[in-house]
Design an enzyme around this catalytic site. Structure first.
Site, PDB file in Angstrom:
ATOM      1  N   ASP A 152       0.820  -1.195   0.000  1.00 36.87           N
ATOM      2  CA  ASP A 152       0.000   0.000   0.000  1.00 36.87           C
ATOM      3  C   ASP A 152       0.863   1.258   0.000  1.00 36.87           C
ATOM      4  O   ASP A 152       2.064   1.209   0.275  1.00 36.87           O
ATOM      5  CB  ASP A 152      -0.902   0.017   1.240  1.00 36.87           C
ATOM      6  CG  ASP A 152      -2.088  -0.915   1.118  1.00 36.87           C
ATOM      7  OD1 ASP A 152      -2.264  -1.507   0.047  1.00 36.87           O
ATOM      8  OD2 ASP A 152      -2.824  -1.055   2.110  1.00 36.87           O
ATOM      9  N   LYS A 203      -3.745   3.022  -2.668  1.00 36.70           N
ATOM     10  CA  LYS A 203      -5.029   3.658  -2.951  1.00 36.70           C
ATOM     11  C   LYS A 203      -5.113   4.897  -2.067  1.00 36.70           C
ATOM     12  O   LYS A 203      -5.195   4.798  -0.851  1.00 36.70           O
ATOM     13  CB  LYS A 203      -6.184   2.711  -2.660  1.00 36.70           C
ATOM     14  CG  LYS A 203      -6.169   1.439  -3.495  1.00 36.70           C
ATOM     15  CD  LYS A 203      -7.164   0.418  -2.998  1.00 36.70           C
ATOM     16  CE  LYS A 203      -8.587   0.833  -3.241  1.00 36.70           C
ATOM     17  NZ  LYS A 203      -8.911   0.894  -4.689  1.00 36.70           N
ATOM     18  N   MET A 221      -9.594   7.735   7.889  1.00 34.43           N
ATOM     19  CA  MET A 221      -9.924   8.329   6.589  1.00 34.43           C
ATOM     20  C   MET A 221     -11.102   9.294   6.681  1.00 34.43           C
ATOM     21  O   MET A 221     -12.016   9.283   5.856  1.00 34.43           O
ATOM     22  CB  MET A 221     -10.209   7.222   5.565  1.00 34.43           C
ATOM     23  CG  MET A 221      -9.045   6.259   5.374  1.00 34.43           C
ATOM     24  SD  MET A 221      -9.466   4.760   4.456  1.00 34.43           S
ATOM     25  CE  MET A 221     -10.392   3.839   5.705  1.00 34.43           C
TER      26      MET A 221
END
Length: 269
Positions: free
Chosen positions: A51, A73, A188
């Protein structure tokens, strides 16, 4: 195994077999925060699919010949599609590779590890889960914030600040969340923090509730912003990745903010 991995040769660790995938948590930031089993996997993998949140210092611990594949991502930026990442894991394993899927934090804590493991299971690809330190625990600890404390809370809620479309999650019962636990930890959530704060306030969460945002946790770039829930909408240009914590536990930073000087001296957690 050779080099700095030789010290683990005597340990009774399972081998990372050809044709298998290990889903491994890389922890919240500092490369020293991985488990011994994760460190063992770094030395055995033929290919590492990682990641964006995985530390370059951690990737550097793998042998030079190990293939490294970026599969990060990041919200608002061009990113590989999850379906493509999953298919790549399956294809690499079927080609006989020893595959290490390295994910920031813990694979099963908002890391889509459950989806990837499910796809591997359906494809008949053997896999192993290696848990990691979640940023919602370890990242807060590096900011001097205990996620629980017997003087403040006996419960905590973890939630994500966006769904698969990038919008505020529609399936969250915000009224229930607002009143279910003294502490809320959000992953997030920076992009929609103002909107989320309004939902919590409308559901009865105190306007004066403490709010802290920990950015780049457990790295030398770590920074912390402290405010209140009612002022959350005023936060702009907050560095990401970041963890948001709402509730009284951030007050412990006044005496537990141990990493301020450490971050200037150390890189390895």
């Amino acid at each position: 195994m050779s080099g700095h991995f030789a010290a683990l040769d005597h340990a009774d660790f399972p081998p990372l077999e050809p044709g298998t995938v290990w889903l491994v948590g890389a922890g919240p930031g500092g490369p020293g925060l991985v488990s011994l089993l994760a460190y063992h996997a770094l030395g055995q993998a033929d290919v590492i699919v990682h990641d964006a949140l995985v530390s370059p210092d951690l990737l550097a611990m793998a042998p030079k010949h190990t293939q490294r594949v970026f599969a990060g991502k990041r919200g608002g930026k061009p990113s590989p599609k999850q379906a493509d990442i999953t298919l790549q894991l399956i294809d690499l394993a079927r080609s006989g590779k020893r595959v290490l899927r390295l994910k920031g934090g813990d694979p099963f804590m908002f890391g889509r590890g459950g989806e990837e493991a499910g796809a591997l299971a359906r494809a008949g690809v053997p896999f192993r889960i290696v848990p990691g330190i979640s940023a919602g625990l370890g990242g807060l600890a590096y900011a001097g914030i205990p996620v629980t404390h017997r003087d403040t809370n006996h419960a905590v809620i973890f939630l994500t600040g966006h769904d698969e479309t990038g919008a505020v999650p529609q399936g969250v019962d915000w009224a229930a969340v607002a009143n279910a636990a003294p502490v809320i930890v959000m992953f997030m959530a920076v992009k929609h923090l103002g909107s989320i704060a309004q939902k919590l306030l409308a559901a009865g969460r105190p306007a004066t509730d403490r709010l802290a945002v920990v950015s780049h946790a457990a790295t030398p770039a770590q920074s912390v912003i402290e405010t209140t829930l009612v002022q959350a909408h005023t936060l702009t240009e907050v560095p990401t990745p970041a963890i948001v914590v709402i509730g009284p536990v951030s007050a412990y930073r006044q005496s537990l903010d141990w990493y301020v000087d450490e971050a200037r001296r150390h890189v390895f957690g």
